[in-house]
Design a protein around this motif. Structure first.
Motif, mmCIF file in Angstrom:
data_model
loop_
_atom_site.group_PDB
_atom_site.id
_atom_site.type_symbol
_atom_site.label_atom_id
_atom_site.label_comp_id
_atom_site.label_asym_id
_atom_site.label_seq_id
_atom_site.Cartn_x
_atom_site.Cartn_y
_atom_site.Cartn_z
ATOM 1 N N ILE A 294 4.824 -0.601 10.958
ATOM 2 C CA ILE A 294 5.725 -0.435 12.092
ATOM 3 C C ILE A 294 6.606 -1.659 12.304
ATOM 4 N N ALA A 295 6.045 -2.849 12.151
ATOM 5 C CA ALA A 295 6.798 -4.071 12.405
ATOM 6 C C ALA A 295 7.957 -4.238 11.440
ATOM 7 N N ARG A 296 7.763 -3.845 10.186
ATOM 8 C CA ARG A 296 8.799 -4.033 9.174
ATOM 9 C C ARG A 296 9.534 -2.740 8.833
ATOM 10 N N ALA A 297 9.112 -1.629 9.424
ATOM 11 C CA ALA A 297 9.751 -0.324 9.231
ATOM 12 C C ALA A 297 9.810 0.078 7.761
ATOM 13 N N VAL A 298 8.673 -0.045 7.074
ATOM 14 C CA VAL A 298 8.579 0.382 5.684
ATOM 15 C C VAL A 298 7.262 1.128 5.467
ATOM 16 N N HIS A 299 7.265 2.012 4.500
ATOM 17 C CA HIS A 299 6.072 2.732 4.093
ATOM 18 C C HIS A 299 5.469 1.975 2.909
ATOM 19 N N VAL A 300 4.226 1.554 3.045
ATOM 20 C CA VAL A 300 3.544 0.771 2.012
ATOM 21 C C VAL A 300 2.677 1.702 1.177
ATOM 22 N N PHE A 301 2.909 1.692 -0.131
ATOM 23 C CA PHE A 301 2.189 2.553 -1.071
ATOM 24 C C PHE A 301 1.460 1.646 -2.053
ATOM 25 N N PHE A 302 0.147 1.858 -2.226
ATOM 26 C CA PHE A 302 -0.610 1.038 -3.171
ATOM 27 C C PHE A 302 -1.427 1.901 -4.125
ATOM 28 N N GLY A 303 -1.480 1.449 -5.388
ATOM 29 C CA GLY A 303 -2.383 2.016 -6.366
ATOM 30 C C GLY A 303 -1.985 3.389 -6.865
ATOM 31 N N GLY A 304 -2.967 4.098 -7.388
ATOM 32 C CA GLY A 304 -2.757 5.428 -7.923
ATOM 33 C C GLY A 304 -3.424 5.600 -9.262
ATOM 34 N N SER A 305 -3.522 6.855 -9.701
ATOM 35 C CA SER A 305 -4.124 7.173 -10.984
ATOM 36 C C SER A 305 -3.427 8.394 -11.554
ATOM 37 N N GLY A 306 -3.384 8.477 -12.875
ATOM 38 C CA GLY A 306 -2.725 9.609 -13.500
ATOM 39 C C GLY A 306 -2.528 9.379 -14.973
ATOM 40 N N PRO A 307 -1.609 10.152 -15.587
ATOM 41 C CA PRO A 307 -1.355 9.999 -17.024
ATOM 42 C C PRO A 307 -0.928 8.586 -17.407
ATOM 43 N N GLY A 308 -0.331 7.862 -16.459
ATOM 44 C CA GLY A 308 0.110 6.501 -16.740
ATOM 45 C C GLY A 308 -0.986 5.466 -16.572
#
Length: 344
Positions: A294-308
């Protein structure tokens, strides 16, 4: 009787423009970021001005580390207590009590749990409740600010599409006339502008992935008919943009392949912004974690798994730019003076 007339200015115009979507941005933390992994959960703690992340599956095992991200760097914390190894769990921020709540998930193996934990910014405390949903993982969870209730829907362990609420002290089963057919692996966030929990996608426990949009107002569920919508999917991520009053959805798996699209939902319809998003989106957009800073008005996305493979990347998305306007010409004077157009 004399009537005063205000002459609306023909030469003054408010020209609203909506800029194209802002870019995805790959962040490079100054120190070592969390390990590559998936099935962790994120929530933004407004009291700390930090994104909190807990648990997940890195290359081996299941972790039980508490991380916080300040927008520049990740820091690994060492509280005296913690919920233990968790994956497939959920975190939400409890606004009324300034704490992050964790519920459910699997332990270091495949056993589902139904523990409730609270993070106050310093330490974790298990909340002992008289009642609780049955053990589950990959459920949907959101905090209803208006009613001060944490809402849990569905989950795996048993195929469950029931609704539960947590009031800060105990859990209560909620009986509704309608309910979504999905069980788990969907995403749910709270839309503060309209006072409803928004659920999209997931797996129905039988036929495969689901593409419905549902809303819960605290009394009942209703399916929303939209002109456009993302394809059916699981393992995607959603977060709510408080400044722009819309839901952001990214990525997922639709049963046939990995999805890399980015959508927003305003309560009426879904809009696909994939074509006007600049910058590279998350390289592995499946089973990651996302929350709104909320303070920086950004959506933070971390990590993940898949073919890559498994990702340890930190990505940020700044959603859509604010509408803007400009004035042209001068207003015409009337009986009440010169009207002025201003942004509200």
């Amino acid at each position: 009787m004399k009537t005063s007339i205000i002459h609306l200015p023909l030469a003054v115009a408010a020209l609203a423009t909506l800029a194209s979507a802002q870019p995805w941005n790959l962040r490079t933390p100054a120190t070592s970021p969390p390990p590559q992994g998936y099935q962790q959960s994120l929530a933004y703690n407004c009291g700390m001005f930090r994104t909190v992340m807990y648990g997940g599956r890195p290359t081996t095992g299941v972790v039980f580390v508490t991380w916080v991200f300040d927008g520049n760097d990740w820091a690994s914390l060492g509280p005296a207590n913690d919920p233990g190894p968790k994956w497939g769990h959920r975190l939400v921020y409890d606004w009324a009590r300034n704490r992050v709540i964790l519920f459910g998930g699997r332990d270091g193996g495949t056993t589902a749990q139904n523990e409730t934990w609270a993070w106050n910014g310093q330490d974790w405390t298990q909340i002992q409740t008289a009642n609780a949903p049955s053990p589950r993982a990959w459920h949907q969870m959101a905090y209803d600010v208006r009613r001060d209730k944490i809402v849990v829907f569905g989950g795996f362990a048993v195929l469950d599409n029931n609704t539960w609420e947590f009031d800060g002290t105990d859990w209560t089963a909620v009986t509704t006339a309608n309910r979504p057919p999905v069980v788990g692996d969907g995403e749910m966030v709270y839309d503060e502008s309209r006072g409803v929990c928004v659920l999209f996608g997931g797996w129905d426990g039988r036929a495969g992935v689901y593409a419905g949009t549902w809303e819960f107002d605290g009394i009942d569920w209703r399916q929303v008919s939209t002109n456009s919508a993302p394809s059916g999917r699981t393992w995607h991520q959603m977060s709510y943009d408080r400044r722009r009053a819309h839901v952001v959805l990214h990525g997922g798996y639709n049963g046939g392949g990995v999805q890399t699209d980015t959508w927003t939902y305003d309560g009426t319809d879904w809009t696909d912004h994939t074509s006007n998003v600049t910058g590279a989106p998350p390289a592995v957009p499946v089973q990651g974690g996302m929350s709104y800073d909320i303070a920086r008005a950004v959506h933070v996305f971390f990590g993940g798994s898949g073919p890559g493979g498994r990702s340890g990347d930190t990505n940020e998305f700044s959603s859509l730019a604010y509408a803007s306007y400009s004035k042209a010409g001068a207003g015409c004077s009337g009986s009440a003076g010169v009207p002025v157009l201003e942004a509200v």
